[in-house]
Design a protein around this motif. Structure first.
Motif, PDB file in Angstrom:
ATOM      1  N   ASP A   1       0.808  -1.208   0.000  1.00 23.55           N
ATOM      2  CA  ASP A   1       0.000   0.000   0.000  1.00 23.55           C
ATOM      3  C   ASP A   1       0.846   1.266   0.000  1.00 23.55           C
ATOM      4  O   ASP A   1       0.342   2.355   0.267  1.00 23.55           O
ATOM      5  N   GLN A   2       2.147   1.152  -0.304  1.00 25.66           N
ATOM      6  CA  GLN A   2       3.021   2.322  -0.376  1.00 25.66           C
ATOM      7  C   GLN A   2       3.797   2.280  -1.684  1.00 25.66           C
ATOM      8  O   GLN A   2       4.962   1.893  -1.726  1.00 25.66           O
ATOM      9  N   VAL A   3       3.125   2.666  -2.752  1.00 19.97           N
ATOM     10  CA  VAL A   3       3.725   2.647  -4.085  1.00 19.97           C
ATOM     11  C   VAL A   3       3.912   4.082  -4.554  1.00 19.97           C
ATOM     12  O   VAL A   3       2.984   4.892  -4.512  1.00 19.97           O
ATOM     13  N   ASN A   4       5.120   4.404  -4.992  1.00 25.08           N
ATOM     14  CA  ASN A   4       5.435   5.751  -5.443  1.00 25.08           C
ATOM     15  C   ASN A   4       6.203   5.683  -6.754  1.00 25.08           C
ATOM     16  O   ASN A   4       6.566   4.602  -7.240  1.00 25.08           O
ATOM     17  N   LEU A   5       6.468   6.856  -7.323  1.00 21.72           N
ATOM     18  CA  LEU A   5       7.239   6.962  -8.544  1.00 21.72           C
ATOM     19  C   LEU A   5       8.533   7.707  -8.267  1.00 21.72           C
ATOM     20  O   LEU A   5       8.541   8.702  -7.541  1.00 21.72           O
ATOM     21  N   ALA A   6       9.616   7.222  -8.842  1.00 23.44           N
ATOM     22  CA  ALA A   6      10.911   7.885  -8.700  1.00 23.44           C
ATOM     23  C   ALA A   6      11.790   7.492  -9.873  1.00 23.44           C
ATOM     24  O   ALA A   6      11.792   6.326 -10.290  1.00 23.44           O
ATOM     25  N   ARG A   7      12.530   8.431 -10.402  1.00 27.72           N
ATOM     26  CA  ARG A   7      13.461   8.120 -11.494  1.00 27.72           C
ATOM     27  C   ARG A   7      14.573   7.218 -10.980  1.00 27.72           C
ATOM     28  O   ARG A   7      15.146   7.471  -9.923  1.00 27.72           O
ATOM     29  N   LYS A   8      14.910   6.220 -11.782  1.00 29.28           N
ATOM     30  CA  LYS A   8      16.008   5.316 -11.436  1.00 29.28           C
ATOM     31  C   LYS A   8      17.166   5.442 -12.425  1.00 29.28           C
ATOM     32  O   LYS A   8      18.118   4.676 -12.352  1.00 29.28           O
ATOM     33  N   MET A   9      17.072   6.393 -13.330  1.00 29.21           N
ATOM     34  CA  MET A   9      18.137   6.670 -14.289  1.00 29.21           C
ATOM     35  C   MET A   9      18.709   8.054 -13.996  1.00 29.21           C
ATOM     36  O   MET A   9      17.973   9.042 -13.909  1.00 29.21           O
ATOM     37  N   HIS A  10      20.037   8.113 -13.857  1.00 30.82           N
ATOM     38  CA  HIS A  10      20.714   9.361 -13.498  1.00 30.82           C
ATOM     39  C   HIS A  10      21.877   9.575 -14.463  1.00 30.82           C
ATOM     40  O   HIS A  10      22.643   8.640 -14.748  1.00 30.82           O
ATOM     41  N   VAL A  11      22.018  10.790 -14.952  1.00 35.08           N
ATOM     42  CA  VAL A  11      23.002  11.093 -15.985  1.00 35.08           C
ATOM     43  C   VAL A  11      23.997  12.130 -15.472  1.00 35.08           C
ATOM     44  O   VAL A  11      23.615  13.151 -14.890  1.00 35.08           O
ATOM     45  N   PHE A  12      25.291  11.854 -15.701  1.00 37.37           N
ATOM     46  CA  PHE A  12      26.379  12.767 -15.349  1.00 37.37           C
ATOM     47  C   PHE A  12      27.174  13.026 -16.631  1.00 37.37           C
ATOM     48  O   PHE A  12      27.787  12.100 -17.175  1.00 37.37           O
ATOM     49  N   VAL A  13      27.164  14.269 -17.104  1.00 40.06           N
ATOM     50  CA  VAL A  13      27.749  14.567 -18.414  1.00 40.06           C
ATOM     51  C   VAL A  13      28.653  15.797 -18.360  1.00 40.06           C
ATOM     52  O   VAL A  13      28.278  16.825 -17.788  1.00 40.06           O
ATOM     53  N   GLN A  14      29.833  15.670 -18.934  1.00 43.18           N
ATOM     54  CA  GLN A  14      30.694  16.790 -19.309  1.00 43.18           C
ATOM     55  C   GLN A  14      30.844  16.688 -20.823  1.00 43.18           C
ATOM     56  O   GLN A  14      31.632  15.868 -21.309  1.00 43.18           O
ATOM     57  N   PRO A  15      30.058  17.433 -21.595  1.00 43.61           N
ATOM     58  CA  PRO A  15      30.045  17.262 -23.056  1.00 43.61           C
ATOM     59  C   PRO A  15      31.451  17.275 -23.657  1.00 43.61           C
ATOM     60  O   PRO A  15      32.265  18.156 -23.381  1.00 43.61           O
ATOM     61  N   GLY A  16      31.727  16.256 -24.469  1.00 44.16           N
ATOM     62  CA  GLY A  16      33.017  16.134 -25.108  1.00 44.16           C
ATOM     63  C   GLY A  16      34.081  15.489 -24.243  1.00 44.16           C
ATOM     64  O   GLY A  16      35.173  15.170 -24.745  1.00 44.16           O
ATOM     65  N   GLU A  17      33.795  15.276 -22.965  1.00 46.52           N
ATOM     66  CA  GLU A  17      34.787  14.719 -22.039  1.00 46.52           C
ATOM     67  C   GLU A  17      34.352  13.387 -21.446  1.00 46.52           C
ATOM     68  O   GLU A  17      35.114  12.430 -21.423  1.00 46.52           O
ATOM     69  N   ARG A  18      33.130  13.314 -20.954  1.00 47.11           N
ATOM     70  CA  ARG A  18      32.684  12.093 -20.281  1.00 47.11           C
ATOM     71  C   ARG A  18      31.165  12.034 -20.217  1.00 47.11           C
ATOM     72  O   ARG A  18      30.490  13.067 -20.107  1.00 47.11           O
ATOM     73  N   VAL A  19      30.657  10.813 -20.291  1.00 45.81           N
ATOM     74  CA  VAL A  19      29.229  10.546 -20.120  1.00 45.81           C
ATOM     75  C   VAL A  19      29.084   9.332 -19.216  1.00 45.81           C
ATOM     76  O   VAL A  19      29.652   8.272 -19.502  1.00 45.81           O
ATOM     77  N   PHE A  20      28.344   9.499 -18.130  1.00 50.17           N
ATOM     78  CA  PHE A  20      28.040   8.384 -17.234  1.00 50.17           C
ATOM     79  C   PHE A  20      26.530   8.287 -17.083  1.00 50.17           C
ATOM     80  O   PHE A  20      25.864   9.281 -16.769  1.00 50.17           O
ATOM     81  N   ILE A  21      25.981   7.101 -17.310  1.00 56.04           N
ATOM     82  CA  ILE A  21      24.556   6.838 -17.071  1.00 56.04           C
ATOM     83  C   ILE A  21      24.482   5.819 -15.949  1.00 56.04           C
ATOM     84  O   ILE A  21      25.107   4.754 -16.022  1.00 56.04           O
ATOM     85  N   LEU A  22      23.718   6.137 -14.933  1.00 46.93           N
ATOM     86  CA  LEU A  22      23.646   5.302 -13.738  1.00 46.93           C
ATOM     87  C   LEU A  22      22.204   4.874 -13.494  1.00 46.93           C
ATOM     88  O   LEU A  22      21.304   5.707 -13.433  1.00 46.93           O
ATOM     89  N   LEU A  23      21.992   3.557 -13.386  1.00 50.35           N
ATOM     90  CA  LEU A  23      20.691   3.005 -13.021  1.00 50.35           C
ATOM     91  C   LEU A  23      20.760   2.501 -11.589  1.00 50.35           C
ATOM     92  O   LEU A  23      21.773   1.934 -11.186  1.00 50.35           O
ATOM     93  N   SER A  24      19.692   2.684 -10.836  1.00 50.25           N
ATOM     94  CA  SER A  24      19.702   2.295  -9.424  1.00 50.25           C
ATOM     95  C   SER A  24      18.528   1.384  -9.110  1.00 50.25           C
ATOM     96  O   SER A  24      17.480   1.422  -9.756  1.00 50.25           O
ATOM     97  N   SER A  25      18.725   0.536  -8.095  1.00 51.43           N
ATOM     98  CA  SER A  25      17.641  -0.290  -7.574  1.00 51.43           C
ATOM     99  C   SER A  25      17.883  -0.523  -6.091  1.00 51.43           C
ATOM    100  O   SER A  25      18.993  -0.334  -5.590  1.00 51.43           O
TER     101      SER A  25
END
Length: 263
Positions: free
Chosen positions: A12-36
């Motif tokens: 009875d406690q269901v919510n919504l939350a993003r589980k995808m997180h993006v860390f970007v320095q354009p032209g230098e690095r891209v990190f995509i992080l999924l969480s659980s």
């Protein structure tokens, strides 16, 4: 990379939350992080990672994807040191898992899973995909479909959506919106990302057509026939009582199933 958005702390406690997180320095690095796992713990870890990244530390200084995985592992341990004892005192587990994908300029791209203990594991040619969270329902389609250096980025995105669709069909704790992101080698920026709501016509189409395709595939498999005892009382041997018979292509009823029109 694909993730759902449903979290729960009981039926009875269901919510919504993003589980995808993006860390970007354009032209230098891209990190995509999924969480659980525990939402409070994963939020704490993401907060620490984001704070250091914005200050030019942590992920902003990682020389490779492996080093980035180690940075995440260090923050996992930091939050574990802060919260694990209190959680376990009330019989809760410190349960967090992360998938890290992306690239640092000049380095090859990669894919890692980071465990609750903070240690990373890299995907390989033999195991070219990674899952966290509720994995068992969506795994068979990935096992059968994903092939290292053979599956295109477009096909991989389709498999990711099918995997999540299968999971949502069988487990109420997984649900939309669905976040989908595709990253190409040496792009070093995010150019393909979409969030599918529950009512998104394309997401609905994927689910309906996948179900129809499964039913068609089953109908086209060899048919199973059961041999019964004759009036004379003779019985077939047990291993001869179940026969597999190829469907008759000239008999439409042998390959067709009832279905709704495609969207």
């Amino acid at each position: 990379m694909a993730s759902d958005s449903r979290t729960n702390a009981g039926h009875d406690q269901v919510n919504l939350a993003r589980k995808m997180h993006v860390f970007v320095q354009p032209g230098e690095r891209v990190f995509i992080l999924l969480s659980s796992g525990s939402l409070s713990c994963t939020q704490s870890i993401i907060t620490l990672l984001r704070r250091d990244f914005d200050d030019g530390k942590g992920l902003a200084q990682a020389a490779s994807l492996y080093d980035a995985a180690r940075v995440i592992g260090e923050d996992v341990r930091r939050v574990s040191d802060m919260d694990r004892a209190a959680l376990e005192r009330d019989e809760f587990k410190f349960n967090v898992n992360f998938i890290l994908g992306g690239q640092v300029r000049g380095e090859p791209p990669g894919l890692f899973i980071v465990y609750p203990q903070g240690n990373p594991l890299q995907a390989s040619e033999e195991s070219p995909y990674l899952q966290i969270g509720e994995t068992k329902y969506g795994r068979p389609i990935l096992d059968r479909g994903i092939r290292f250096e053979e599956t295109t980025l477009e096909e991989a995105a389709k498999y990711a959506l099918l995997s999540l669709d299968s999971t949502m069909r069988s487990n109420a704790t997984v649900g939309p919106p669905i976040d989908l992101l595709a990253y190409g080698v040496d792009e070093l920026e995010i150019t393909r990302q979409r969030r599918f709501a529950a009512t998104d016509s394309d997401l609905v189409k994927i689910g309906v057509r996948w179900q129809q395709a499964l039913r068609h595939a089953v109908a086209r498999l060899p048919q199973i026939r059961f041999r019964v005892s004759h009036a004379t009382g003779s019985r077939p041997a047990p291993d001869e009582s179940i026969l597999l018979v190829e469907p008759n292509p000239s008999d439409p009823s042998s390959v067709q199933v009832s279905q709704r029109p495609s969207p």
